[in-house]
Enzyme design. Structure first.
Site, mmCIF file in Angstrom:
data_model
loop_
_atom_site.group_PDB
_atom_site.id
_atom_site.type_symbol
_atom_site.label_atom_id
_atom_site.label_comp_id
_atom_site.label_asym_id
_atom_site.label_seq_id
_atom_site.Cartn_x
_atom_site.Cartn_y
_atom_site.Cartn_z
ATOM 1 C CE1 TYR A 1 -0.412 -3.791 -9.882
ATOM 2 C CE2 TYR A 1 1.549 -5.149 -10.019
ATOM 3 C CZ TYR A 1 0.441 -4.720 -9.332
ATOM 4 O OH TYR A 1 0.192 -5.224 -8.072
ATOM 5 C CG HIS B 1 -4.990 -7.717 -8.729
ATOM 6 N ND1 HIS B 1 -4.302 -7.085 -9.739
ATOM 7 C CD2 HIS B 1 -4.507 -7.180 -7.578
ATOM 8 C CE1 HIS B 1 -3.448 -6.213 -9.220
ATOM 9 N NE2 HIS B 1 -3.562 -6.256 -7.917
ATOM 10 C CG LEU C 1 10.448 -1.614 2.429
ATOM 11 C CD1 LEU C 1 11.546 -1.308 1.423
ATOM 12 C CD2 LEU C 1 11.057 -1.841 3.825
ATOM 13 N N GLY C 2 6.031 0.217 3.663
ATOM 14 C CA GLY C 2 5.091 1.313 3.860
ATOM 15 C C GLY C 2 5.080 2.314 2.718
ATOM 16 C CG PHE D 1 6.735 6.740 6.093
ATOM 17 C CD1 PHE D 1 6.628 8.103 5.924
ATOM 18 C CD2 PHE D 1 6.943 6.251 7.380
ATOM 19 C CE1 PHE D 1 6.732 8.973 7.006
ATOM 20 C CE2 PHE D 1 7.050 7.102 8.459
ATOM 21 C CZ PHE D 1 6.943 8.476 8.274
#
Length: 332
Positions: A58, A124, A220-221, A224
């Site tokens: 990241y 990962h 939480l999509g 969305f």
């Protein structure tokens, strides 16, 4: 906040974790502010959100550096989870599971995180050029050396690797069976949310039967399910949602009934309760080993997500959320 167990009884975390990726990676770069993200991590810890989920890729690397700024002050309050196995290039991402690389990468992560030990070290992605037992064996040696406390496997990319006619997590389950013979798996991280429920069929039960923690990625999509995104508003080019088949204007409009259903349930619990909190509470109801890891870079959302752990959904609530349609994408 309620505490939950990751793999072994000694590995306890707050019921809702904090995904740190949006602070430096994958989402709108122009809205990333280091100091604001640091405040979000502090706020999460204040509220009992102990699991901080990051990865060396990241940024790359900058997310671990940011988390390390907080850990320097509050290491004892945090459960640190980071990942290894992906290298980021100019225009590509490649897997690297070579044992020597894994050990070097762990040492580098420890330096960036400003800690002596990583609580959960996750693979990962599996390197197709290296037997997974060799990669996992190197990770197990890090546990024996005292640099890592437990090991986990990410299955977030399972959709991309799916073969025709196969279950989404068939390959993941085969991999898990192999690495379990080398060293115990403490946690599996995979996508699970109100609009992506494939893990409920096989992967989640497999983990539950073995006492393995399940870290629900994208709970939480990708934002969305919070109900804060406007169809047609668009995303900046560096935002992963700009290329996501569920985030075209047409599909965002088509998926609004999912958010509307979450809002209906939230209204029964009070004006202050949000769709995001209902989505997280639904995930927590899927089993005592499930820990949602919503990502955010804002204090406000970190506090809201932590509040989802206090909600208790009724049988009526669970039935209504369970009856909501799955997500539609541009391929549908």
């Amino acid at each position: 906040m309620e505490r939950r167990t990751i793999g072994a009884a000694t590995l306890e975390v707050g019921a809702v974790g904090l995904g740190c990726m949006p602070m430096n990676w994958a989402y709108t770069g122009s809205r990333q502010r280091g100091d604001e993200s640091v405040r979000a991590v502090h706020r999460a810890l204040d509220l009992g959100t102990t699991l901080l989920d990051t990865a060396d890729m990241y940024g790359p690397f900058t997310n671990e550096l940011l988390v390390g700024r907080v850990l320097k002050e509050r290491r004892r309050e945090a459960f640190v989870s980071t990942k290894v196995g992906l290298l980021v290039g100019e225009q590509h991402i490649v897997a690297n599971g070579r044992p020597g690389y894994v050990k070097r990468a762990c040492d580098a992560s420890l330096r960036r995180l400003q800690t002596d030990v990583i609580d959960l070290y996750q693979l990962h992605r599996v390197d197709p050029e290296v037997p997974v037992e060799e990669t996992w064996g190197a990770m197990a040696e890090l546990v024996q050396a005292g640099k890592v406390r437990s090991l986990g496997l990410c299955a977030v990319g399972a959709r991309a690797g799916r073969r025709p006619g196969a279950g989404m997590y068939d390959a993941t389950l085969r991999c898990l069976r192999r690495v379990q013979q080398v060293f115990p798996v403490s946690a599996v991280q995979a996508e699970l949310s109100v609009w992506s429920r494939e893990a409920l069929a096989s992967l989640l039960p497999w983990c539950a039967a073995r006492g393995i923690g399940f870290l629900a990625a994208m709970p939480l999509g990708n934002g969305f399910l919070t109900g804060t995104l406007t169809p047609g508003e668009g995303f900046e080019p560096d935002d992963i949602r700009a290329r996501h088949p569920r985030f075209t204007a047409e599909m965002m409009a088509a998926n609004q009934p999912i958010v509307a259903g979450l809002r209906r349930v939230a209204a029964r619990h009070g004006e202050a309760v949000t769709p995001a909190q209902i989505a997280l509470a639904w995930l927590l109801s899927q089993g005592p080993h499930v820990v949602p890891v919503p990502g955010t870079k804002h204090e406000r959302w970190a506090a809201e997500n932590a509040g989802g752990a206090a909600l208790r959904l009724t049988a009526e609530d669970l039935a209504e959320v369970g009856a909501l349609p799955p997500a539609r994408g541009s391929w549908d």
